[in-house]
Design an enzyme around this catalytic site. Sequence first.
Site, PDB file in Angstrom:
ATOM      1  N   GLU A 221       0.876  -1.283  -0.057  1.00  0.00           N
ATOM      2  CA  GLU A 221      -0.041   0.027   0.004  1.00  0.00           C
ATOM      3  C   GLU A 221       0.765   1.179   0.053  1.00  0.00           C
ATOM      4  O   GLU A 221       0.627   2.278  -0.823  1.00  0.00           O
ATOM      5  CB  GLU A 221      -0.906   0.139   1.248  1.00  0.00           C
ATOM      6  N   ARG A 225       0.556   4.021  -3.097  1.00  0.00           N
ATOM      7  CA  ARG A 225      -0.163   5.166  -2.602  1.00  0.00           C
ATOM      8  C   ARG A 225       1.085   6.228  -2.659  1.00  0.00           C
ATOM      9  O   ARG A 225       0.831   7.528  -3.287  1.00  0.00           O
ATOM     10  CB  ARG A 225      -0.782   4.955  -1.485  1.00  0.00           C
ATOM     11  N   ASP A 355      -5.946  -9.483  -7.487  1.00  0.00           N
ATOM     12  CA  ASP A 355      -6.225  -8.905  -8.699  1.00  0.00           C
ATOM     13  C   ASP A 355      -5.140  -8.252  -9.531  1.00  0.00           C
ATOM     14  O   ASP A 355      -4.865  -8.540 -10.810  1.00  0.00           O
ATOM     15  CB  ASP A 355      -7.170  -7.808  -8.343  1.00  0.00           C
ATOM     16  N   GLU A 491     -12.631   1.314  -9.674  1.00  0.00           N
ATOM     17  CA  GLU A 491     -12.466   0.309 -10.669  1.00  0.00           C
ATOM     18  C   GLU A 491     -13.652   0.268 -11.667  1.00  0.00           C
ATOM     19  O   GLU A 491     -13.089   0.103 -12.884  1.00  0.00           O
ATOM     20  CB  GLU A 491     -12.498  -1.109 -10.016  1.00  0.00           C
ATOM     21  N   THR A 579      -1.625   1.049 -10.195  1.00  0.00           N
ATOM     22  CA  THR A 579      -2.820   0.319  -9.670  1.00  0.00           C
ATOM     23  C   THR A 579      -3.602   1.376  -8.990  1.00  0.00           C
ATOM     24  O   THR A 579      -4.558   1.129  -8.364  1.00  0.00           O
ATOM     25  CB  THR A 579      -2.646  -1.117  -9.208  1.00  0.00           C
TER      26      THR A 579
END
Length: 589
Positions: A221, A225, A355, A491, A579
């Site tokens: 993360e 980010r 994913d 998404e 992503t």
Amino acid sequence: MNRSGLGLARDSQLPFLVTDGDGGRRKATMAMARYWRSMPRLLRSLLTVLLIIAIVFFVSSASLNASPAAPSRIVADVDVQAHINNGNEIMQQKIEVAKEDEERAKEAAVVAEPAVEEEKKLNDGKEGALPVFSGPTNDRQRAVVAAFKHAWGAYKTHAWGHDQLKPISKSYSDWFDTGLTIVDSIDTAIIMGLKEEVDEATVWIRDSLSFEKDRYVNFFEATIRVLGGLLSAFHLTGDAMFRDRAADVGHRLMGAYQGGRPVPLSDVNLKTRAAKSPSWSDESSLSEVTTVQLEFRDLARITGDKSFEELAFNTSRHIHEIGCAKHGGLCDMYVNAKTGNFKPSTTITFGARADSYYEYLLKQYLQTGKTVQWLLDDYSQSMASMSTLLLKASEPNKHRFVGELIGGESFSPKMDHLVCFLSGTLVLGKLYAGQPEEHLQIAKDLGATCAEMYKTATGLAPEIAHFNMDPNKSDDVIIKPLDSHCLLRPEAIEAWFYLYRATGDKKYQEWGWSAFEAIDKYARIAAGGYSSVNNVKTTKVQYRDLMESFFLAETLKYLYLLLADDQSIIPLDRWVFNTEGHPLPIRAH
């Protein structure tokens, strides 16, 4: 003319101009003295200063203009000449100090030259050119920008410098203690042309952001980010400060790679760089370890430090080598960080915990200039297996969706909202990686199914949907109570963005606009910000009191790009989105 008529005393009228021989000169001198003494003291002082300045100026000019060889050269006053010489010495010292500073900068910089050379290749055909963002061009875009400003303003008022806003309680939450919302969403503000917000974020990142925190953060993360946000800000602005901040946090995060093992540990301490697995397991999720490669490859390129890319890409290579043959390239969702092996018989899914592994197979292939063939091969194989094993159609209306294999064996008609990303990835593969035409059709079908997920009382999509497989039942989409919350995820909007780029079909813009209207109606907090909601099936909304950083970083960014009149903004053959929605440039490997 009778001068007395002018009311002036004869002895004081311009005495230095009245002469009649020696006597006249003496009288003039006396008159001058009397006139001088009659002046106010302040005026006499001022005239004295002006006279001295005039003399110094005349002497200096004469000294500079005279030929050095001329016998009649005027020799300047010694003090004046010394001043000039001293000035020359000071100037020479400044030149020497500047040269020393330049040399030190070259040595101390985070390998600045590769960054300059790489930026010259940025993707609009002009050397060194940066993207230009002119702001919204239609009312729908302006509404999205207003939503961003509403969210930003509340964050600034109640949570500035903290990770995320809690809009109901007008407070904040800290996850990494790195001003997450600022770092994660600054590139959205850049793309929207919001100068004030960009300046505020830049100043905070430059002057207040510190990674010297004795705090464990999630490696994945924090990479997508924080590191991703800083990298994107650097590429969109050219400001080297963002690159240097990215290098700082990148070095700290690399502590996740312990003992030469190919699989990183899930948590890393920003200050000590120690790393650990979660307390309940030695396993990391598949997506956690295979969705950092775009960021660290980009960091390696702009700093010249290849170790960033080598460590991260070694994980991708390891997964490729051990393979996922049992399910034709579809991998188990957990991998042991100590042994490097998959945990057997776990769920096969394109949802949470797996994913973005598939997403980064394709995007790494594009980012490296299509030079690593096995990345595309693994992607192609996994898409073929997805369509065979997981792609089904609901009843009675035949909405195509991607389900899961529980324990690797039993099919479940469960689809996370996260799975909507797959539609956009399929579009990208068809357009830029030579994938089959069928992929575009699957992408369209999945994009339509994601729109079905928004057909709720609030117009918001749930976190998870289940699809009916019984032809005797009337509802295709089933939302269970525990799955009915909405985090304002991006998404589906991301998928419609890619589909609109590929087809030009305006229905994708309409779907995005409808989703935005629902967000603005039911998730907007009048006092400021937007909040996740507990249940999309009722208009009596209850809130979860959190505005996720990805709402600004991704959801509003993809909405803004989807609704743009100019679809050449951030061209997909030159940029690849990580992503977390942060655009990074595509370059040759």
